[in-house]
Scaffold this motif. Structure first.
Motif, PDB file in Angstrom:
ATOM      1  N   UNK A  55       0.809  -1.223   0.000  1.00 26.33           N
ATOM      2  CA  UNK A  55       0.000   0.000   0.000  1.00 26.33           C
ATOM      3  C   UNK A  55       0.841   1.272   0.000  1.00 26.33           C
ATOM      4  N   UNK A  56       2.131   1.120   0.223  1.00 27.23           N
ATOM      5  CA  UNK A  56       3.003   2.302   0.296  1.00 27.23           C
ATOM      6  C   UNK A  56       3.358   2.804  -1.111  1.00 27.23           C
ATOM      7  N   UNK A  83       3.303  -0.185  -3.837  1.00 25.19           N
ATOM      8  CA  UNK A  83       3.558  -1.606  -3.527  1.00 25.19           C
ATOM      9  C   UNK A  83       2.194  -2.280  -3.427  1.00 25.19           C
ATOM     10  N   UNK A  84       1.919  -3.115  -4.420  1.00 23.24           N
ATOM     11  CA  UNK A  84       0.593  -3.727  -4.476  1.00 23.24           C
ATOM     12  C   UNK A  84       0.507  -4.975  -3.609  1.00 23.24           C
ATOM     13  N   UNK A  85       1.654  -5.674  -3.499  1.00 16.05           N
ATOM     14  CA  UNK A  85       1.641  -6.952  -2.755  1.00 16.05           C
ATOM     15  C   UNK A  85       3.067  -7.357  -2.416  1.00 16.05           C
ATOM     16  N   UNK A  86       3.182  -8.200  -1.419  1.00 15.00           N
ATOM     17  CA  UNK A  86       4.466  -8.886  -1.165  1.00 15.00           C
ATOM     18  C   UNK A  86       4.093 -10.361  -1.045  1.00 15.00           C
ATOM     19  N   UNK A 104       5.155  -4.252  -7.647  1.00 13.49           N
ATOM     20  CA  UNK A 104       4.983  -2.799  -7.739  1.00 13.49           C
ATOM     21  C   UNK A 104       4.080  -2.474  -8.928  1.00 13.49           C
ATOM     22  N   UNK A 105       3.034  -1.718  -8.660  1.00 17.54           N
ATOM     23  CA  UNK A 105       2.151  -1.275  -9.757  1.00 17.54           C
ATOM     24  C   UNK A 105       2.644   0.102 -10.192  1.00 17.54           C
TER      25      UNK A 105
END
Ligand code: SF4
Ligand code: SF4
Length: 491
Positions: A55-56, A83-86, A104-105
């Protein structure tokens, strides 16, 4: 003394180049992936710790993750986005390994998040320059992927005298270094000059295969004003790009078995790495993209592209017009030493220099026959090995026998398999043997460690038992003493 020999080392082959597919087109910069997948495990197995959360927002060039050891190079964002996901995601590792990955989107804004004005590099000390290389997360872009800053620091400590810049690019199809030399000659030469300052070396030689006359010319012009940097043409002979063979071709000297070129006072770096060093030191730009060749008879529009690290291979293929119907095999790297791509979802990492889509006619028939003892593999081997002997020992899992024939020195260059008329998959045998030998060594190391731990444990238990015994004896003696004293009083 620098010598140039006609056949600079024994063995070697002249595979079909296929370089015309991409050598004449300018590097394209239009790959703009929507999502990037940045693996938090590096090729050497080291793990990076993410510094951002889901979300950052992240900026182009921002530090995203770093490791704890020198062998982990930091990871930076190639784009502006979020940052969409880890999550676990497939890597470009040949095994199809999955690892924790930052997704990363991108928001399509091409600007750097932090703009550093160019600085006067002559005012920087070698240590400051080296720190900028370390901070930029640069690895050797020739394919080895070793952290460049560590290599430069080691070279300074070892007091190397010569920098050898590898512009060989001997694998068929690959032309990214050739194009880079023609389009960024000044940056490459500036990077080499910086590397001279960092290492303290006296001279640099940029070695380029003689099948790249345009690159030789432009690089010569770019370093004309510098006495310390020169260009040397080397014969186009595979595997000229190997450090050992390039050193032999340029200097006539042999790197002792099991050692690196620094043992001879020589440090080898790739031309693309030199350009990244220039950008890191002069503009503080981290390594966030690289030039990659996309080629082969199975791709619609072969070419060279600037590719953001983390771009899925599927996006690369799409940018190159997609696959043709006769595409048979996808390879990361060249056809000689590259690895089959298992998933097009895998992202590009810093060590991938080419993605090839070979057509059915380019993939040699796999039907193999018995060895006819023709000896062609022996003649082709640049390491002076006997591939057919190593293969026959490997076939019966006699890995010690394969080691006796020198498999530890095999480069896995594939020259032997290329010339074998029986189509014996020699390189695959050697990949297998090396893997098995490594596993055996690791097991032996593990059992040595286990044995040491067991001995240490029994020593400790013995000592504890002795200490307990001594404590008990002391306690008993203490208890007896008052009684003895009372007896003594009675007497
Ligand atoms: S793969 Fe190994 S054995 Fe075969 S030619 Fe290369 S170095 Fe020699
Ligand atoms: S080239 Fe092939 S057939 Fe000839 S000796 Fe070597 S392994 Fe045997």
């Amino acid at each position: 003394m620098i010598t140039m020999l006609k056949r600079p080392f024994p063995g070697g082959i002249h595979p079909d180049g296929h370089k015309d597919l991409t050598a004449h087109n300018k590097i394209r910069k239009d790959i703009k992936p929507k999502r990037l997948f940045l693996s938090l495990q590096q090729r050497n197995g080291t793990i990076l710790r993410p510094l951002v959360g889901v979300g950052e927002s992240v900026g182009k060039g921002q530090l995203l993750a770093k490791g704890i050891s020198d062998m982990c190079v930091p990871l930076h964002s190639p784009v502006n986005g979020i940052v969409e996901d880890i999550k676990q995601h497939v890597t470009a590792h040949p095994s199809g390994l999955k690892c924790k990955t930052l997704v990363i989107k991108s928001n399509d804004n091409p600007l750097w998040a932090v703009a550093y004005p160019p600085c006067n590099v002559t005012k920087l000390s070698p240590q400051e320059m080296l720190q900028r290389v370390l901070d930029a997360g640069i690895v050797g872009l020739g394919g080895a992927g070793f952290p460049s800053g560590i290599k430069l620091r080691l070279a300074r400590q070892k007091k190397i005298h010569t920098l050898l810049i590898n512009g060989g690019e001997c694998e068929p199809y690959i032309t990214c270094d050739d194009r880079l030399m023609q389009e960024s000659a000044a940056d490459i030469v500036a990077g080499v000059d910086i590397m001279l300052t960092i290492t303290g070396a006296k001279q640099a030689i940029i070695a380029i295969e003689d099948n790249k006359p345009s690159s030789i010319e432009v690089i010569k012009t770019a370093c004309d004003h510098l006495d310390t940097i020169s260009v040397q043409a080397v014969p186009s002979l595979y595997p000229m790009g190997s450090e050992r063979h390039l050193v032999k071709a340029v200097t006539g000297r042999l790197i002792p078995p099991g050692q690196l070129s620094v043992a001879l006072g020589i440090l080898v770096h790739n031309v693309a790495t030199a350009k990244s060093v220039y950008h890191a030191v002069s503009y503080r730009r981290p390594l966030i993209d690289r030039v990659i060749t996309i080629s082969g008879g199975g791709i619609e529009q072969p070419g060279n592209f600037v590719v953001p690290i983390g771009t899925p291979i599927a996006d690369l293929l799409g940018a190159a017009g997609g696959l043709k119907v006769n595409a048979e095999r996808l390879i990361a790297g060249g056809p000689m030493m590259g690895q089959i791509i298992r998933s097009t979802f895998a992202p590009v990492d810093k060590s991938i220099g080419a993605v090839l889509a070979l057509s059915d006619t380019e993939v040699k028939p796999q039907q193999s026959h018995e060895c006819v003892r023709c000896g062609r593999c022996v003649t082709a081997c640049p390491m002076g090995l006997m591939p057919f002997q190593m293969a026959s020992h490997t076939r019966i899992s006699d890995f010690e026998g394969a080691q006796d024939y020198g498999i530890d020195h095999c480069l896995l260059c594939g020259a032997c398999a290329y010339v074998c008329p029986s189509r014996i998959p020699l390189t695959q045998y050697f990949h297998h043997a090396k893997g098995a030998i490594n596993a055996i060594r690791q097991m032996a190391n593990k059992s040595t460690v286990t044995r040491k731990l067991a001995v240490a444990r029994s020593d400790r238990l013995e000592k504890e038992a002795e200490a307990k015994k001594a404590a008990k004896a002391a306690k008993t003696a203490k208890r007896r003493r008052p009684a003895r004293r009372a007896k003594e009083k009675e007497v």
